[in-house]
Design an enzyme around this catalytic site. Sequence first.
Site, PDB file in Angstrom:
ATOM      1  N   LYS A  13      28.406  69.019  56.067  1.00 40.79           N
ATOM      2  CA  LYS A  13      28.788  68.853  57.501  1.00 40.79           C
ATOM      3  C   LYS A  13      28.437  68.274  57.732  1.00 40.79           C
ATOM      4  O   LYS A  13      28.809  67.450  58.387  1.00 40.79           O
ATOM      5  CB  LYS A  13      29.749  69.989  57.726  1.00 40.79           C
ATOM      6  CG  LYS A  13      30.473  71.065  57.736  1.00 40.79           C
ATOM      7  CD  LYS A  13      30.804  71.681  57.924  1.00 40.79           C
ATOM      8  CE  LYS A  13      29.151  72.697  58.278  1.00 40.79           C
ATOM      9  NZ  LYS A  13      28.831  73.680  57.585  1.00 40.79           N
ATOM     10  N   ARG A  88      33.619  79.725  63.607  1.00 43.55           N
ATOM     11  CA  ARG A  88      32.956  79.976  62.715  1.00 43.55           C
ATOM     12  C   ARG A  88      33.806  81.265  62.121  1.00 43.55           C
ATOM     13  O   ARG A  88      34.036  81.782  61.775  1.00 43.55           O
ATOM     14  CB  ARG A  88      31.214  80.332  62.667  1.00 43.55           C
ATOM     15  CG  ARG A  88      30.697  79.342  62.026  1.00 43.55           C
ATOM     16  CD  ARG A  88      29.028  80.113  61.917  1.00 43.55           C
ATOM     17  NE  ARG A  88      28.430  79.725  60.625  1.00 43.55           N
ATOM     18  CZ  ARG A  88      27.492  78.195  60.809  1.00 43.55           C
ATOM     19  NH1 ARG A  88      28.005  78.027  62.084  1.00 43.55           N
ATOM     20  NH2 ARG A  88      26.290  78.242  60.432  1.00 43.55           N
ATOM     21  N   ARG A 122      16.369  71.963  50.823  1.00 43.25           N
ATOM     22  CA  ARG A 122      16.429  70.121  52.649  1.00 43.25           C
ATOM     23  C   ARG A 122      15.204  71.054  52.938  1.00 43.25           C
ATOM     24  O   ARG A 122      14.934  72.057  53.401  1.00 43.25           O
ATOM     25  CB  ARG A 122      17.242  71.124  53.155  1.00 43.25           C
ATOM     26  CG  ARG A 122      18.408  70.520  53.429  1.00 43.25           C
ATOM     27  CD  ARG A 122      18.982  70.934  54.406  1.00 43.25           C
ATOM     28  NE  ARG A 122      21.069  71.275  54.530  1.00 43.25           N
ATOM     29  CZ  ARG A 122      21.235  71.867  54.923  1.00 43.25           C
ATOM     30  NH1 ARG A 122      21.008  72.689  56.106  1.00 43.25           N
ATOM     31  NH2 ARG A 122      22.240  71.308  54.539  1.00 43.25           N
ATOM     32  N   ARG A 155      13.236  75.598  57.340  1.00 46.55           N
ATOM     33  CA  ARG A 155      13.709  76.752  57.592  1.00 46.55           C
ATOM     34  C   ARG A 155      13.822  77.392  57.137  1.00 46.55           C
ATOM     35  O   ARG A 155      13.993  77.994  55.950  1.00 46.55           O
ATOM     36  CB  ARG A 155      15.052  76.154  58.670  1.00 46.55           C
ATOM     37  CG  ARG A 155      15.098  75.056  59.389  1.00 46.55           C
ATOM     38  CD  ARG A 155      16.908  74.428  59.575  1.00 46.55           C
ATOM     39  NE  ARG A 155      17.534  75.494  58.930  1.00 46.55           N
ATOM     40  CZ  ARG A 155      18.666  75.608  58.787  1.00 46.55           C
ATOM     41  NH1 ARG A 155      19.292  74.247  59.401  1.00 46.55           N
ATOM     42  NH2 ARG A 155      20.075  75.967  58.841  1.00 46.55           N
ATOM     43  N   ARG A 166      23.437  84.256  54.413  1.00 47.08           N
ATOM     44  CA  ARG A 166      24.579  83.366  55.018  1.00 47.08           C
ATOM     45  C   ARG A 166      26.024  82.868  54.287  1.00 47.08           C
ATOM     46  O   ARG A 166      26.690  82.944  55.088  1.00 47.08           O
ATOM     47  CB  ARG A 166      23.692  82.006  55.338  1.00 47.08           C
ATOM     48  CG  ARG A 166      22.656  81.900  56.486  1.00 47.08           C
ATOM     49  CD  ARG A 166      22.106  81.031  56.517  1.00 47.08           C
ATOM     50  NE  ARG A 166      21.912  79.474  56.895  1.00 47.08           N
ATOM     51  CZ  ARG A 166      22.029  78.766  56.731  1.00 47.08           C
ATOM     52  NH1 ARG A 166      20.554  78.418  56.197  1.00 47.08           N
ATOM     53  NH2 ARG A 166      22.146  77.750  57.456  1.00 47.08           N
TER      54      ARG A 166
END
Length: 214
Positions: A13, A88, A122, A155, A166
């Site tokens: 996204k 969310r 990532r 992260r 998550r």
Amino acid sequence: MNIVLLGPPGVGKGTVAAILSSKYRIPHISTGNMLREAVTKGTALGREAKGFMDAGRLVPDELVTKMVKERVAQPDCKGGFILDGYPRTSAQAKALQEFAAIDAVLDFKAPFKTIVERISGRRTCRKCSSVYHIKYNPPKKDGTCDRCSGELYQRSDEKPGIITERLRVYGEQNKPLIDYYRNEGILSEIDASFHITEIGKIVKQCDEALVKSR
Ligand code: AMP
């Protein structure tokens, strides 16, 4: 155009939002980025949000809603905005309806395995939040941001155990949100399973959905 992007973490996204943002000249508002910035700066919001974020849980609705409401009231949002990561929960969707009219909701989908691979590879720039992937979109120099030479890091919520949490939280909250926007008649599904080199295929689907909702 006021646009909402839905989809699990790691579905792409943010990358697509950045492209749509420069194409349509409307700001990309990522609640994840805003919250991480608040944590880095050590603001009151950041101090409250940190524990939830580190555990892969959602930050309480009221805190995030207040932050988004203030952001979309800024002059640069007058011509529209792209919300990435908000709403969310159903409570957030209801709150959003009170302060902004949403024109289109794009629901990004990709297989679970693809998502986990994307997130775990990532790396993010500490300084400018640019995002890389160690395999699919590596920086020119290992560990260093191409744009600003900032340090790249993984992260803490992009490590394997937290990713699973998550995705679990996402799965739990997502269905009522999708149902809500489908009932409103403004939801379009986007096949986001394509490789980053084929990102144009994802952007094209978004463009088509946005044209339809005009
Ligand atoms: P993201 O980068 O969008 O995946 O967001 C990273 C983290 O920020 C999430 O795991 C949550 O802890 C928090 N967060 C971001 N957006 C929201 C939201 N709309 N509601 C609650 N928590 C959020």
